[in-house]
Design a protein around this motif. Structure first.
Motif, short mmCIF file in Angstrom:
data_model
loop_
_atom_site.label_atom_id
_atom_site.label_comp_id
_atom_site.label_asym_id
_atom_site.label_seq_id
_atom_site.Cartn_x
_atom_site.Cartn_y
_atom_site.Cartn_z
N GLY A 6 0.76 -1.11 0.05
CA GLY A 6 -0.05 -0.05 -0.02
C GLY A 6 0.78 1.21 -0.04
O GLY A 6 0.30 2.32 -0.17
N VAL A 76 -2.20 -3.29 -13.60
CA VAL A 76 -2.64 -4.00 -12.08
C VAL A 76 -2.59 -5.61 -12.27
O VAL A 76 -2.96 -6.16 -13.24
N SER A 80 1.11 -6.28 -7.48
CA SER A 80 1.48 -4.88 -7.76
C SER A 80 0.64 -4.13 -8.70
O SER A 80 -0.15 -4.47 -9.47
N ALA A 81 0.85 -2.70 -8.69
CA ALA A 81 0.15 -1.83 -9.72
C ALA A 81 1.24 -0.59 -9.89
O ALA A 81 2.06 -0.25 -9.09
N ARG A 133 0.52 -4.53 -3.74
CA ARG A 133 -0.95 -4.67 -3.44
C ARG A 133 -1.00 -5.89 -2.33
O ARG A 133 -0.22 -6.74 -2.18
#
Length: 140
Positions: A6, A76, A80-81, A133
């Motif tokens: 995050g 995405v 992860s993104a 994520r």
């Protein structure tokens, strides 16, 4: 990238260009008929410049009138993104030398349509963020 779930990591210019180069599809944001509009496009990058092909129409006309644009990609997956935003100035290639150089980039439209007009976007700013994520934290 920060391994903390995050927590966003600001991407360097080099990391932004790497991600742009690894992708071929993004969104072009511009003024169209007095409105802000978003167009999905495929593209290619080389030497710090983004290129796309288009056909005559609203997009090309508005790029001529309002050359300031925003271009965005994102990715995405399960872990992860990232998002990369390029702001810049767009221009249709005019000289045959520039068009020949762009034709050598091997950009083929996703849709089987004639898109023989080349647009170059030279960036004024380039920003990106990436993060890991994970599950939503407990609220209480």
């Amino acid at each position: 990238m920060d391994d903390t779930i995050g927590i966003a990591h600001t991407l360097s210019d080099e990391e932004c260009w790497q991600r742009l180069g690894e992708n071929a599809f993004g969104r072009l944001v511009l003024h169209a008929a007095g409105e802000i509009d978003v167009f999905p496009v495929n593209y290619v990058v080389t030497d710090g410049t983004l290129y796309l092909r288009t056909a005559p129409g609203t997009k090309l006309l508005e790029l001529t009138i309002h050359p300031d644009v925003v271009f965005e990609i994102d990715h995405v997956d399960d872990t992860s993104a990232y998002s990369v935003v390029l702001k810049g100035s767009a221009e249709e290639l005019q000289s045959q030398e520039e068009i020949d150089l762009a034709d050598s980039l091997s950009l083929v439209p996703f849709l089987p349509t004639l898109k023989y007009r080349w647009v170059r976007i030279r960036p004024t700013t380039l920003t990106g963020r990436a993060f890991r994520r994970g599950p939503e934290p407990e609220r209480y």
